[in-house]
Scaffold this motif. Structure first.
Motif, PDB file in Angstrom:
ATOM      1  N   UNK A 120      72.253  45.585  80.603  1.00  0.00           N
ATOM      2  CA  UNK A 120      72.106  46.935  79.966  1.00  0.00           C
ATOM      3  C   UNK A 120      71.477  46.780  78.475  1.00  0.00           C
ATOM      4  N   UNK A 121      71.348  45.577  78.088  1.00  0.00           N
ATOM      5  CA  UNK A 121      70.699  45.533  76.570  1.00  0.00           C
ATOM      6  C   UNK A 121      69.281  44.810  76.542  1.00  0.00           C
ATOM      7  N   UNK A 122      69.483  43.427  76.657  1.00  0.00           N
ATOM      8  CA  UNK A 122      68.108  42.661  76.761  1.00  0.00           C
ATOM      9  C   UNK A 122      67.105  43.331  77.837  1.00  0.00           C
ATOM     10  N   UNK A 123      67.632  43.679  79.145  1.00  0.00           N
ATOM     11  CA  UNK A 123      67.022  44.027  80.302  1.00  0.00           C
ATOM     12  C   UNK A 123      66.077  45.358  79.849  1.00  0.00           C
ATOM     13  N   UNK A 124      67.008  46.206  79.375  1.00  0.00           N
ATOM     14  CA  UNK A 124      66.640  47.763  79.119  1.00  0.00           C
ATOM     15  C   UNK A 124      65.614  47.667  77.845  1.00  0.00           C
ATOM     16  N   UNK A 125      66.200  46.974  77.092  1.00  0.00           N
ATOM     17  CA  UNK A 125      65.302  47.004  75.540  1.00  0.00           C
ATOM     18  C   UNK A 125      63.901  46.447  75.767  1.00  0.00           C
ATOM     19  N   UNK A 126      63.799  45.221  76.570  1.00  0.00           N
ATOM     20  CA  UNK A 126      62.486  44.730  76.812  1.00  0.00           C
ATOM     21  C   UNK A 126      61.454  45.398  77.718  1.00  0.00           C
ATOM     22  N   UNK A 127      62.263  46.037  78.844  1.00  0.00           N
ATOM     23  CA  UNK A 127      61.452  47.008  79.768  1.00  0.00           C
ATOM     24  C   UNK A 127      60.822  48.066  78.866  1.00  0.00           C
ATOM     25  N   UNK A 128      61.768  48.945  78.192  1.00  0.00           N
ATOM     26  CA  UNK A 128      61.288  50.062  77.849  1.00  0.00           C
ATOM     27  C   UNK A 128      60.358  49.706  76.470  1.00  0.00           C
ATOM     28  N   UNK A 129      60.471  48.761  75.661  1.00  0.00           N
ATOM     29  CA  UNK A 129      59.578  48.474  74.891  1.00  0.00           C
ATOM     30  C   UNK A 129      58.178  47.945  75.377  1.00  0.00           C
TER      31      UNK A 129
END
Length: 301
Positions: free
Chosen positions: A78-87
């Motif tokens: 919920x942090x690395x996964x989401x941040x890199x996907x949305x960016x």
């Protein structure tokens, strides 16, 4: 109905929502909300929903020894996964994101070899090479930018990090999924994710002009929070109770098919030769990796 069939249906449902999400989420960034601000909205909204639902389920106490794993699940899921996907989605295109994220099964196999000491066959090694080649083909040969994508190669690279991080999450959450109720896990993991994401994402979240949001922006944001976050994590964790991590990750095949159809029919993205070639390489690689699971994986199914 057989629990394994229900788990398969849950995995299909999650992949369908994810496939649509590639286009829906892209539709509000960065016009209405920046990617990191979107993540804080996403994890906070999901955390609230899971806590509300938890009041109607039996209370479970998390054992002290499991808290470090919970934190790791939040960090990778919920942090690395989401941040890199949305960016990455903000910088690239929906079709690119849907193709590259299908590398999750490849990442799961690689990580399983290192973390779980599972054997990798020659077929899987070949599949890993072909799948990664497809992703790198998109990274290095895509156009540098277009009207809705500011830096496509870098965004594509972020999708690879996203796939790797989600692969780690699927592996480390598996023991917890067998031990605790789905709602119990989700409410705590998302609560931890809110705390970790807060200092990284708050400035972009604060910059949103909430009072001037259009209906189109509101329903798309709601879809991401309720559908792509609350329901998909709920469905995936339920499926993970009865399917192995590598089996569940193979359902990601559906994402690009749904994403390509949805993005083209809505006029958000288009197909070209590079995307088609890359998709074929990734699909072939993922198929080879997912074929003939090891004995250890079969036991988990």
């Amino acid at each position: 109905m057989d629990k394994r069939i229900l788990a398969i249906l849950a995995a299909i449902g999650a992949s369908t929502i994810y496939g649509i999400n590639h286009t829906v989420a892209k539709g509000v960034m960065p016009t209405y909300i920046e990617p990191f601000g979107f993540i804080l909205l996403r994890v906070t909204g999901a955390a609230v929903l899971f806590w509300l639902v938890s009041f109607f389920t039996p209370w479970e106490k998390i054992e002290r020894k499991d808290w470090p794993r919970l934190v790791a699940c939040a960090l990778f899921g919920m942090v690395i996964n989401m941040l890199f996907f949305f960016k990455g989605l903000n910088m690239s295109t929906p079709i690119n994101s849907s193709v590259i994220t299908t590398l999750s099964p490849v990442m799961v196999i690689i990580l399983s070899a290192f973390l779980l000491k599972e054997r990798i066959t020659l077929l899987k090694i070949t599949g890993i090479i072909i799948g990664l080649a497809g992703a790198l083909f998109l990274v290095f040969f895509s156009k540098s930018s277009n009207q809705t994508a500011s830096n496509i190669p870098l965004g594509n690279l972020f999708f690879i990090v996203n796939a790797l991080s989600f692969g780690v999450y699927l592996i480390i959450v598996k023991p917890l999924a067998k031990k605790y109720d789905t709602i119990t896990l989700m409410k705590w993991i998302f609560s931890i994710a809110v705390i970790i994401n807060l200092p990284i994402t708050f400035s972009e979240f604060q910059a949103v002009e909430w009072e001037s949001l259009s209906f189109d922006a509101v329903w798309k944001m709601s879809f991401v929070v309720i559908g792509t976050t609350f329901f998909t994590y709920l469905l995936n964790l339920y499926a993970l109770k009865y399917l192995s991590a590598s089996t569940l990750s193979a359902f990601i095949y559906l994402q690009p098919l749904i994403a390509i159809f949805y993005s083209i029919t809505t006029g958000v993205d288009t197909l070209n030769t590079i995307k088609v070639v890359a998709a074929i390489l990734v699909f072939v690689g993922v198929y080879m990796v997912s074929k003939n699971p090891t004995t250890k994986v079969q036991k988990d199914q």
